[in-house]
Design a protein around this motif. Structure first.
Motif, PDB file in Angstrom:
ATOM      1  N   ALA A  39       0.890   4.220  -3.117  1.00 21.33           N
ATOM      2  CA  ALA A  39       0.573   5.584  -2.535  1.00 21.33           C
ATOM      3  C   ALA A  39       1.768   6.387  -2.949  1.00 21.33           C
ATOM      4  O   ALA A  39       1.455   7.597  -3.291  1.00 21.33           O
ATOM      5  N   VAL A  76      -6.721   0.360   7.560  1.00 19.02           N
ATOM      6  CA  VAL A  76      -6.103   1.433   6.596  1.00 19.02           C
ATOM      7  C   VAL A  76      -6.938   2.709   6.725  1.00 19.02           C
ATOM      8  O   VAL A  76      -8.153   2.653   6.734  1.00 19.02           O
ATOM      9  N   THR A  77      -6.406   3.962   6.580  1.00 19.45           N
ATOM     10  CA  THR A  77      -6.916   4.937   6.544  1.00 19.45           C
ATOM     11  C   THR A  77      -6.420   5.961   5.584  1.00 19.45           C
ATOM     12  O   THR A  77      -5.065   5.846   5.571  1.00 19.45           O
ATOM     13  N   ARG A  78      -7.109   6.670   4.659  1.00 16.46           N
ATOM     14  CA  ARG A  78      -6.326   7.705   3.779  1.00 16.46           C
ATOM     15  C   ARG A  78      -7.255   8.876   3.619  1.00 16.46           C
ATOM     16  O   ARG A  78      -8.213   8.891   3.678  1.00 16.46           O
ATOM     17  N   ARG A  91      -1.340  13.480  -0.005  1.00 18.01           N
ATOM     18  CA  ARG A  91      -2.266  12.635   0.692  1.00 18.01           C
ATOM     19  C   ARG A  91      -1.624  11.848   1.810  1.00 18.01           C
ATOM     20  O   ARG A  91      -0.521  11.477   1.346  1.00 18.01           O
ATOM     21  N   LYS A 148      -1.441   2.778   8.382  1.00 21.58           N
ATOM     22  CA  LYS A 148      -2.010   1.612   8.251  1.00 21.58           C
ATOM     23  C   LYS A 148      -1.259   0.614   9.278  1.00 21.58           C
ATOM     24  O   LYS A 148      -0.196   0.846   9.974  1.00 21.58           O
ATOM     25  N   LEU A 160      -1.606   8.214   4.246  1.00 20.97           N
ATOM     26  CA  LEU A 160      -1.904   6.724   4.267  1.00 20.97           C
ATOM     27  C   LEU A 160      -1.368   6.144   5.607  1.00 20.97           C
ATOM     28  O   LEU A 160      -0.183   6.382   5.569  1.00 20.97           O
ATOM     29  N   ASP A 192       1.014  -1.148   0.030  1.00 19.50           N
ATOM     30  CA  ASP A 192       0.098   0.127   0.006  1.00 19.50           C
ATOM     31  C   ASP A 192       0.849   1.066   0.039  1.00 19.50           C
ATOM     32  O   ASP A 192       0.548   2.151  -0.721  1.00 19.50           O
TER      33      ASP A 192
END
Length: 458
Positions: A212, A366-368, A383, A387, A385, A208
């Motif tokens: 990203a 996970v957050t974005r 942005r 995790k 990210l 991820d």
């Protein structure tokens, strides 16, 4: 027999200096030799000057963002020479500190190349000395790929001696050095292409995070060329032409090879001393850093294990305590926090999702999001990210990964929790600091997915 020294350290980088200084502090008679510059790669052509240049690139972005917050800021372009002067002055200051620390501890310093004559004898410049124990800490060196015209390209060390910023740059490599250099050069005003042989850069990092970073760098205008390992370089009319597979070509004013480093072990006299190396030239050691000669040790990048300055320093300190401090211990290579100073930066500790899933079922959180600063500035490619990877059986957090503002600073604290064996429940009952990005690590409540279920079944 009587030896000149209780310990002789070959190499004055982070690992060698720490081992020598602490050993001398424990009362050992210590000699240490460095042939190039005190502080090694990190201080002189690595972490320190690189981070200064990262800061320089970020200041340009902040100046552009200022208008969104009501500031009227005008710039006249970047002054490369002024940055170089400030950077080099700081490097010189830090390098000199190493000399003072060693002298203060009572170590004998040799500004010369040291090689092994036999298992207890070292040739240092034009003299020979003997030592009961020897530590090899010569680090690593950048290498060029074996392709036509490779001599035209620059290596990572050369960034810090460039007289001016190249307008068009090709960076070859998909590791952290290549990506950091690409972001620095782009941030300072160059047009940048990155060429690498894999589908994604940053092999070994969490998937991820890798994806990203591709999105972030692309949004900032850095051209990423995957599956494109160069096959040749040629100089034509003052330009460098880079050719890759399928006749892909790029023109540049400078090409940086950031395709890896190798242990600096050539012509050290290892064979004469009975010290074994592997096929890549890395010195082979056991868990206590003993080589094939029990009284000769090797630490730092020369063993090609976890090539990070803090790791090398920790190992050097632990070895000194073991040998002369009556405090035998080892520095752990597990759960080592690390950062990649790209734009935005990456921070990581513990296992990737793929590594954790191979050992059994894990829950993935996970957050974005766009951080507050950039909801105002509208800057593209910034942005965040975050995790967490959690073991289903024990609830322990096995890995934490982040790309976004202040990732390196945040991950240092998260690293403590992971090393201590904190659980997801420990994270959940920790109160967040609001408003920050870091609070997201303790407010992740909804599982994104699970992984490794098949591995557990098998």
């Amino acid at each position: 027999m009587a030896y000149d020294f209780d310990l002789f350290v070959i190499g004055g980088g982070s690992a060698g200096v720490r081992c020598a200084r602490i050993s001398a502090g424990h009362g050992a008679r210590v000699g240490i030799a460095e042939e190039r510059f005190w502080g090694g790669t990190c201080v002189n052509v690595g972490c320190v000057p690189k981070k200064i240049m990262v800061n320089a690139a970020e200041y340009g972005m902040w100046a552009e963002d200022a208008a969104a917050f009501g500031w009227s800021v005008t710039t006249e372009g970047h002054d490369w020479a002024k940055l170089a002067q400030a950077r080099d002055a700081e490097v010189a200051r830090l390098s000199s500190i190493y000399d003072k620390l060693l002298q203060g501890a009572g170590a004998t310093i040799f500004n010369a190349r040291a090689t092994l004559v036999d298992a207890h004898t070292i040739q240092v410049g034009d003299q020979r000395v003997t030592a009961e124990r020897i530590v090899i800490a010569t680090g690593g060196q950048a290498v060029r790929p074996d392709i036509q015209g490779a001599e035209i390209g620059l290596i990572s060390d050369d960034l810090f001696t460039l007289p001016e910023l190249p307008k068009r740059v090709v960076v070859v490599g998909g590791g952290y050095i290549a990506l950091e250099f690409a972001c620095i050069l782009k941030g300072l005003g160059a047009e940048v292409d990155v060429m690498y042989r894999a589908a994604l850069p940053l092999r070994g990092f969490d998937e991820d995070i890798r994806q990203a970073l591709v999105e972030a760098m692309t949004a900032q205008g850095i051209r990423l060329n995957a599956n494109a390992a160069p096959t040749s370089l040629a100089r034509v009319d003052g330009q460098v032409i880079v050719t890759a597979a399928d006749n892909m070509m790029r023109e540049a004013d400078a090409v940086f090879f950031c395709t890896g480093r190798k242990p600096y072990t050539a012509k050290l006299g290892l064979e004469a001393a009975g010290v074994a190396v592997d096929k890549d030239g890395a010195i082979i050691v056991d868990d206590d850093h003993r080589t094939s000669q029990p009284h000769i040790y090797a630490i730092g990048d020369v063993i090609d294990r976890v090539n990070l300055t803090p790791m090398a320093t920790a190992v050097g300190h632990a070895l000194a305590d073991t040998l002369f401090g009556n405090k035998p211990r080892r520095a752990s290579y597990r759960n080592v926090p690390t950062a990649v100073f790209t734009s935005p930066p990456i921070g990581t500790v513990g296992l990737s999702e793929a590594e954790a899933a191979a050992e059994g079922p894990v829950d993935i959180y996970v957050t974005r999001f766009t951080p507050m600063r950039h909801t105002i500035s509208r800057r593209q490619g910034r942005r965040t990210l975050m995790k967490l990877i959690v073991c289903q059986r024990t609830d322990k957090v096995l890995g934490a990964h982040m790309i976004g503002e202040d990732a390196a600073e945040i991950m240092q604290g998260i690293g403590i929790a992971v090393v201590m064996g904190a659980t997801k429940a420990d994270f959940d009952r920790t109160i967040g600091i609001h408003p920050t990005a870091a609070e997201e690590f303790v407010t992740l409540r909804t599982r994104t997915r699970e992984a490794g279920v098949k591995a557990a079944a098998e």
